[in-house]
Design a protein around this motif. Structure first.
Motif, short mmCIF file in Angstrom:
data_model
loop_
_atom_site.label_atom_id
_atom_site.label_comp_id
_atom_site.label_asym_id
_atom_site.label_seq_id
_atom_site.Cartn_x
_atom_site.Cartn_y
_atom_site.Cartn_z
N GLY A 158 0.79 -1.23 0.00
CA GLY A 158 0.00 0.00 0.00
C GLY A 158 0.82 1.28 0.00
O GLY A 158 0.58 2.18 -0.83
N PRO A 159 1.81 1.43 0.90
CA PRO A 159 2.58 2.68 0.92
C PRO A 159 3.31 2.97 -0.39
O PRO A 159 3.66 4.12 -0.66
N GLY A 160 3.51 1.95 -1.23
CA GLY A 160 4.18 2.17 -2.51
C GLY A 160 3.42 3.11 -3.44
O GLY A 160 4.03 3.74 -4.31
N PHE A 161 2.10 3.23 -3.26
CA PHE A 161 1.32 4.13 -4.09
C PHE A 161 1.77 5.59 -3.92
O PHE A 161 1.61 6.41 -4.82
N GLY B 100 10.70 -0.92 4.74
CA GLY B 100 11.23 0.43 4.51
C GLY B 100 10.36 1.25 3.59
O GLY B 100 10.46 2.48 3.57
N ALA B 101 9.48 0.60 2.82
CA ALA B 101 8.60 1.31 1.90
C ALA B 101 7.65 2.25 2.62
O ALA B 101 7.13 3.20 2.02
N TRP B 102 7.42 2.01 3.90
CA TRP B 102 6.54 2.91 4.65
C TRP B 102 7.09 4.34 4.68
O TRP B 102 6.34 5.30 4.79
N LEU B 103 8.41 4.45 4.60
CA LEU B 103 9.03 5.77 4.65
C LEU B 103 8.81 6.57 3.36
O LEU B 103 9.17 7.75 3.31
N ILE B 104 8.21 5.95 2.35
CA ILE B 104 7.84 6.71 1.16
C ILE B 104 6.84 7.80 1.53
O ILE B 104 6.77 8.85 0.88
N ALA B 105 6.06 7.57 2.58
CA ALA B 105 5.13 8.59 3.06
C ALA B 105 5.89 9.84 3.48
O ALA B 105 5.43 10.98 3.28
N VAL B 106 7.06 9.67 4.08
CA VAL B 106 7.90 10.81 4.47
C VAL B 106 8.45 11.49 3.23
O VAL B 106 8.43 12.72 3.11
N VAL B 107 8.94 10.69 2.28
CA VAL B 107 9.51 11.25 1.05
C VAL B 107 8.46 12.05 0.28
O VAL B 107 8.74 13.12 -0.26
#
Length: 339
Positions: A70-73, A134-141
């Motif tokens: 999901g966070p990859g979106f 680590g993909a959850w940090l895409i929300a930060v990016v």
């Protein structure tokens, strides 16, 4: 198309920041070529994602409510803003950059609250070690990419819109930093207190560093904008201090991630195959190079000058390898199709 990774817009993120880095390091032809490629890649991925949502709505929604995928979106939001930064710095198109900022904000707000609401209220949830990556940090990016583009556009707009955009950038920078603290605490806990196999070390774990790198870039740009916004001038010591804090945190992660990657592939012999997630490892390297260069210029730290150049070379090499692997995969699929 049904199996299209939600995180494939990381290709645009990686290509965009390497292109911006090439421009910063005096390689205009490379920067322009990557910009053209990135624009085409963005359009193609947008079309494929839209078609997937129409033709395979169940798979699309299942990914959006999945803890790992999901966070990859949110790569779509970050990619929009990074492409906007390219339009502004290379094509000098304020209109295109503004449209992409608006699109990035809509995607960020819609996806953030949809994904994290779904992950909160769903009944069947995986254990922490299976659901957190680590993909959850895409929300930060994604949040920090809005801060970066808003700060850049603010320099081109008249007052009072310049003031408002700088405040938006400051707010997104602050929120992104807070979200990093939440997520990285869980990631560090997951890495150190649960079994960590070679297959668990997916490329997006490099965003542990990349999220701090883009936070550093946003902080440096806000500090540069301080003369245009009184509230930034008042906060200048805080901005500079937190920017160095972000940079130091990101720098700490680089040796750790290199050691873990060596353990994964050389010691545990985990196979290295192309995966769309590998673009999530290219992006942090490019972002670290650009962010370090900007911070060093803003804070007058000339002794850091060799570092961003060396990391940019590594980022360019990583992009080249990832692109070659992608081209090879596409060639093989086309060859099978023609047979």
């Amino acid at each position: 198309m049904e199996q299209l990774s939600p995180a494939y817009f990381a290709l645009v993120m990686a290509t965009g920041i390497v292109s911006i880095g090439a421009s910063d390091f005096g390689l205009p032809l490379l920067a322009t070529g990557l910009f053209a490629f990135n624009l085409a890649a963005y359009v193609v991925l947008a079309c494929l994602t839209a078609l997937r949502s129409i033709r395979y709505p169940q798979a699309f929604l299942a990914d959006m409510t999945d803890h790992r995928r999901g966070p990859g979106f949110l790569t779509a939001a970050a990619a929009s803003c990074i492409l906007g930064a390219q339009f502004l710095s290379m094509a000098r198109s304020l209109a295109a950059a503004t449209v992409l900022l608006a699109l990035g904000m809509v995607l960020w707000a819609g996806l953030t609250y949809t994904i994290f609401t779904a992950l909160t209220i769903k009944r069947d949830k995986p254990p922490l070690q299976d659901g957190l990556t680590g993909a959850w940090l895409i929300a930060v990016v994604a949040a920090q990419s809005i801060a970066v583009l808003a700060a850049l556009i603010a320099r081109e707009w008249p007052q009072p819109l310049r003031l408002e955009l700088n405040f938006l950038a400051l707010a997104m920078w602050s929120w992104g930093g807070m979200f990093y603290i939440w997520i990285i605490s869980l990631i560090f806990y997951r890495e150190t207190f649960f079994t960590f196999s070679p297959g668990d070390l997916t490329p997006p774990y490099w965003i542990n560093m990349g999220a701090m790198a883009i936070s550093t870039l946003a902080g440096a740009q806000l500090a540069q904008n301080a003369p245009d916004a009184p509230f930034l001038a008042v906060l200048l010591p805080f901005l500079n201090g937190l920017t160095v804090f972000y940079w130091a945190t990101g720098t700490w992660w680089i040796p750790m991630l290199l050691v873990l990657t060596t353990w994964q592939h050389l010691i545990r012999r985990f196979p290295l195959r192309y995966d769309p997630l590998h673009w999530g490892a290219v992006f942090p390297l490019g972002m670290y190079a650009v962010a370090t260069k900007q911070m060093a210029a803003t804070l007058q730290l000339p002794f850091l000058a060799p570092l961003p150049a060396a990391v940019f070379v590594a980022a360019l090499a990583a992009w080249t390898l990832a692109f070659a692997a992608l081209a090879w995969q596409i060639t093989r699929k086309l060859a099978r199709w023609w047979r």
